[in-house]
Design an enzyme around this catalytic site. Structure first.
Site, PDB file in Angstrom:
ATOM      1  N   GLY A   1       5.659 -33.454 -65.640  1.00 41.40           N
ATOM      2  CA  GLY A   1       4.513 -33.986 -65.413  1.00 41.40           C
ATOM      3  C   GLY A   1       3.482 -32.961 -65.553  1.00 41.40           C
ATOM      4  O   GLY A   1       2.453 -33.221 -66.302  1.00 41.40           O
TER       5      GLY A   1
ATOM      6  N   ASP B   1       5.652 -30.303 -52.646  1.00 39.83           N
ATOM      7  CA  ASP B   1       6.759 -30.041 -53.348  1.00 39.83           C
ATOM      8  C   ASP B   1       7.923 -29.624 -52.300  1.00 39.83           C
ATOM      9  O   ASP B   1       8.986 -29.790 -52.447  1.00 39.83           O
ATOM     10  CB  ASP B   1       6.752 -28.831 -54.391  1.00 39.83           C
ATOM     11  CG  ASP B   1       6.145 -29.354 -55.745  1.00 39.83           C
ATOM     12  OD1 ASP B   1       5.874 -30.476 -55.756  1.00 39.83           O
ATOM     13  OD2 ASP B   1       5.575 -28.457 -56.383  1.00 39.83           O
TER      14      ASP B   1
END
Length: 418
Positions: free
Chosen positions: A89, A306
């Site tokens: 991404g 994350d």
């Protein structure tokens, strides 16, 4: 590949991290438009960064494992076909910003997982800047000039912010991005080091058009998000002591360390220094003597997005009820990480309930080895590997080769520490 993980009696040794993935992407992309050769030490060898290198080469830029031959602000060439961003991404969104400002049209493609991720959040502001941008598929460029805008981001995203800053380098007038919460600032630091006019005032980040960027010569620090798995594992596995060398300790990434300390896992930073404008240090961590439940929500979830899968693992061993909310973004990552972690940890005996934007987890729970699915998501695979170190018996993780996206050698490192 099926990875078999067994309960660890202790973890001990030194950890050498892969180069920071976020910084590596940006070094390749910004190095491509610098005036001359940029040199890097410690560039990530993960599949995502390789995707960026492949795309940059397709734009007429020479790229090696340690250097990029910058072609200047106006030297990129139109690719002969669509650019393949793989699973990354970051590659797709950052290149969308850069290529939206070029005189040629580019299509950016990815694998099935990336194709399903939301790209309207970068297309919308690029259109506001006057760029030609559409999705799906993601197609940008061919309409100039762009003009600077003041853009208030509806969702915190360092990728979208960086895309707009890259486009802003080519726009008429100043571009300002207002974040709902401050995100990692690697793009701003790198642009500043290259001579661009960029600055931040709280949550307002501004960039002015640039005629030239100076080449880079930097050492890329170890990836702090990769370190998160070892920090949690060492904090929870008895009699453990790890030292993690040359980790990036950028303040915009350190909220994770603060939260670990808050639940009782003591992490110390030693030998703090600067490398290529980024703060770096060695991290020392050992088994936590006392643990406390965890609460994450809102802005904190955005700053630690994350690391949340491995926080879910940690919460299974914390006393009481832990709540991780405000993390709906996890549903549109490489997998639906909320569902994937709930499925895997529940199979191992965790008391975990999935919410729309996170989990409620009650602990401590005794975990048992099980056959679990990574959903081909590198962070899910590594988080479940940490759970396997805590579980009785053997934990088998399907499609475990996906760790190569960000951390080639993860399982070899794990074996060396046990």
């Amino acid at each position: 590949m099926i990875a078999a993980i067994r309960k660890a009696r202790r973890l001990e040794g030194d950890v050498m991290l892969p180069g920071d993935k976020s910084i590596s992407h940006r070094a390749l992309i910004l190095g491509a438009i610098a005036s001359g050769e940029s040199r890097f030490r410690g560039l990530s060898s993960g599949a995502d960064v390789r995707s960026t290198a492949h795309c940059v080469r397709a734009l007429g830029v020479e790229v090696s494992d340690s250097a990029v031959g910058g072609v200047g602000m106006h030297g990129l060439r139109a690719p002969t076909g669509a650019l393949d961003c793989g699973n990354s991404g970051t590659t797709m969104r950052l290149l969308a910003g850069l290529l939206a400002a070029q005189p040629f049209v580019t299509e950016l493609r990815g694998d099935d997982s990336l194709t399903a991720r939301p790209m309207d959040r970068v297309v919308t502001p690029l259109r506001e800047m006057g760029a030609a941008a559409s999705w799906p598929p993601l197609v940008v460029g061919g309409r100039m000039p762009l003009h600077g805008i003041d853009y208030v981001m509806p969702v915190a995203s360092a990728q979208v912010k960086s895309a707009l800053l890259l486009a802003g380098l080519f726009a008429d007038g100043r571009t300002t991005v207002v974040e709902p919460v401050a995100t990692r600032n690697h793009t701003e630091l790198m642009l500043e080091a290259m001579g661009a006019s960029v600055g931040a005032d709280g949550r307002h980040v501004k960039v002015s058009p640039a005629e030239r960027l100076s080449p880079l010569d930097i050492e890329i620090p170890g990836d702090l998000s990769a370190a998160s798995f070892w920090l949690v594992a060492a904090g929870l596995v008895s009699k453990s002591r790890l030292r993690i060398r040359n980790a990036g300790i950028n303040p915009t990434r350190m909220k994770f360390i603060e939260l670990l300390r808050g639940i009782g896992i003591g992490v110390t930073v030693e030998g703090a220094r600067k490398a290529g404008g980024e703060p770096v240090g060695d991290l020392a961590v050992g088994t936590a003597p006392n643990l406390r439940p965890l609460t994450i929500n809102g802005a904190i979830a955005a700053q630690t997005i994350d690391e949340l899968p491995v926080f879910a693992v940690a919460a299974t061993q914390l006393p009481g009820t832990s709540r991780i909310t405000g993390a709906g973004e996890l549903r549109v990552k490489e997998s639906n990480r909320i569902a994937a972690m709930a499925e895997g940890l529940a199979a191992m005996g965790a008391d975990i309930a999935a919410l729309d934007d996170g989990w409620v987890i009650t602990g401590p729970r005794h975990l048992e080895g099980a056959r679990v699915r990574s959903h081909r998501d590198h962070r899910v695979a590594m988080a479940l590997a940490v759970a396997g170190l805590l579980a009785d018996g053997t934990t088998e993780i399907d499609d475990a080769e996906c760790v190569d996206i960000s951390y080639p050698g993860f399982f070899d490192q794990l074996e060396s520490l046990c």
